[in-house]
Design an enzyme around this catalytic site. Structure first.
Site, PDB file in Angstrom:
ATOM      1  N   HIS A 249      35.466  82.772  77.917  1.00 11.08           N
ATOM      2  CA  HIS A 249      34.849  81.289  78.667  1.00 11.08           C
ATOM      3  C   HIS A 249      34.731  81.327  80.495  1.00 11.08           C
ATOM      4  CE1 HIS A 249      34.560  76.787  80.348  1.00 11.08           C
ATOM      5  NE2 HIS A 249      35.035  76.749  78.907  1.00 11.08           N
ATOM      6  N   ARG A 272      31.679  71.540  85.266  1.00 10.44           N
ATOM      7  CA  ARG A 272      29.828  71.683  84.701  1.00 10.44           C
ATOM      8  C   ARG A 272      29.250  70.544  84.219  1.00 10.44           C
ATOM      9  NH1 ARG A 272      29.616  76.888  82.087  1.00 10.44           N
ATOM     10  NH2 ARG A 272      31.239  76.555  81.271  1.00 10.44           N
TER      11      ARG A 272
END
Length: 470
Positions: A249, A272
């Site tokens: 990740h 995000r």
């Protein structure tokens, strides 16, 4: 019809989904074995949400989606790896999974985010204070805990119980052996076993075997995530698939008070998806489409950001606070995120650009709501506004790539039955769901699909067991 208890190994969402479906829908008793001292596995920490295509929530927000589009996104992300029929099942069953959680457990799942690699917003979470993983796991585990008290003949939950062996007889499961916290072994008779024991992202030994280049990266995984299930299934003759496909990740938070810690809090992809951008500390500029797939964002950080610590800056506008208040309050409480003016950001993080240049960078990004982003980002939400000044307030934290999810595991079919190396069902009564299995995600998992996989294949295992018992 035999009503011997089904043994469910693990209490992440896959195990909880399988157990709830077995007892609630089919009235089949379960014995749940969990090696940790608490329920939840890694699922309880999931922070972005759960995917679903063609859901009531999407219709409410006028989002056009389809299981086929979701399947196409999954196949594209998988990069030729995995098993397409499992991906199709994941997508096709996704609206049913969302509906099940809402109807059976009264979860709202009324908000959406578009995460990296998705064509539309399909990652569901509930409005309110609880993160999605904690909310979902709590709802399902509370139901089982109540049943364990009121109907002990239907539900037994054993914590601190590590499964160490599976016995078979004449091609069928016959018993499960587990070890308690005192090291004493116990045997449970069982005709059906559902492995929901998770991945191996915390095991340095298994990472060294399958992806030695990742051994020194930090991880988001709990210390129970050591691949015990994969090892036991391999010993039984299961076909392990895509074991070298391990998701890094791109954003785990760097704790400024413990920068070298090998364990990191996940900086959820929704940070995000709902507006956060990444800046390179070397340049003070954006360098990647933050919502491309996780492997691409990770590679960009590792290529252009500081090599000694693979560090990027996650910057979020003040508008995001409305959508993610509880997340941001928690991250600030943990000192992982700061609330600063842009003047303070340049000084605090020693950026090699002026405050005016940083203002221009953020204002340019904000303008991409009306024109194309050269880096290719198409979802511009909660931007920094049209008048960015040195006093503009942002939320900022340092992030680094982290070992997060193991796509590989025991191969299963669409009935959640474990498959042997001859492409046939390995043993009657042997099932797997969740991260212990492989083939659902291929080379790269889409955000929001891990919780979904748990619900889809956990429920599928329960249905298969019920059908076999008819």
């Amino acid at each position: 019809m035999s009503l011997s208890p089904v043994v469910v190994i693990g209490t992440g969402l896959a195990g909880l989904a399988a157990a709830n479906e077995l007892v609630n829908k089919y009235n089949i008793p379960v014995t749940i074995l969990e090696k940790a001292s608490s329920i939840g596995g890694n699922s309880i920490k999931a922070s972005s949400g759960i995917n679903g295509a063609c859901t009531e929530t999407q219709r409410h927000f006028h989002i056009e989606d389809s299981p086929r589009l979701f399947e196409d996104d999954t196949i594209k992300s998988a990069k030729g790896k995995g098993v397409q029929e499992l991906m199709a099942k994941l997508a096709n069953d996704s609206p049913l999974a969302i509906e099940w959680l809402k109807n059976e457990f009264d979860l709202k799942l009324d908000l959406l985010a578009q995460l990296g690699g998705h064509s539309v917003a399909r990652t569901h979470r509930s409005s309110g204070k609880l993160p999605p993983g904690f909310e979902i796991v709590s709802a399902l585990s509370n139901n089982l805990k109540k049943l364990a008290e009121t109907k002990p003949e239907l539900v037994k939950i054993n914590l601190d119980s590590k499964v160490v062996d599976i016995h078979e007889k004449d091609g069928s499961i016959s018993a499960v052996v587990y070890e308690d916290k005192n090291g004493e072994k116990h045997m449970v008779s069982a005709n059906d076993v559902v492995f929901c024991s998770g991945g191996f992202g915390f095991s340095k030994e298994m990472l060294k075997e399958y992806a030695p280049e990742l051994v020194n990266l930090p991880t988001t995984n709990g210390q129970q995530t050591t691949g015990d299930g994969q090892r036991l299934l391999q010993k039984l003759g299961a076909d392990l698939i895509d074991m070298d496909q391990i998701q890094v990740h791109p954003t785990g938070f760097i704790d400024p008070n413990d920068r070298s810690s090998s364990w990191k809090f996940l900086a959820a992809e929704s940070l995000r998806g709902l507006g956060g951008i990444l800046l390179n500390p070397i340049t003070g500029r954006r360098f990647v489409n933050e919502l491309t797939t996780r492997d691409v964002v990770t590679a960009a950080i590792q290529k252009v950001c500081p090599q000694e610590d693979n560090r990027a800056l996650l910057v979020m506008g003040e508008k995001m606070y409305t959508d993610l208040k509880n997340n941001l309050d928690f991250y600030m409480f943990k000192k992982l995120v700061q609330k600063l003016t842009l003047s303070q950001v340049v000084s605090e993080y020693n950026l090699p650009i002026t405050v005016a240049q940083l203002c221009e960078e953020l204002q340019t990004y904000s303008s991409f709501t009306t024109k194309a982003d050269p880096l290719g980002r198409t979802v511009i939400l909660n931007e920094f506004g049209s008048d960015v000044t040195p006093e503009t307030v942002v939320f900022i934290g340092e992030v680094t790539p982290v070992v997060h999810f193991t796509m590989g595991g025991a191969r299963i079919n669409v009935k959640a039955q474990v498959i042997g190396k001859n492409d046939e069902r390995l043993l009657k009564g042997l099932y797997a769901a969740g991260e212990v299995s492989g083939g659902v995600h291929g080379a790269n998992r889409l955000g929001g699909s891990s919780l979904l996989e748990c619900v889809v294949f956990g429920r599928t295992a329960a249905e298969s067991i019920a059908n076999d018992r008819k």
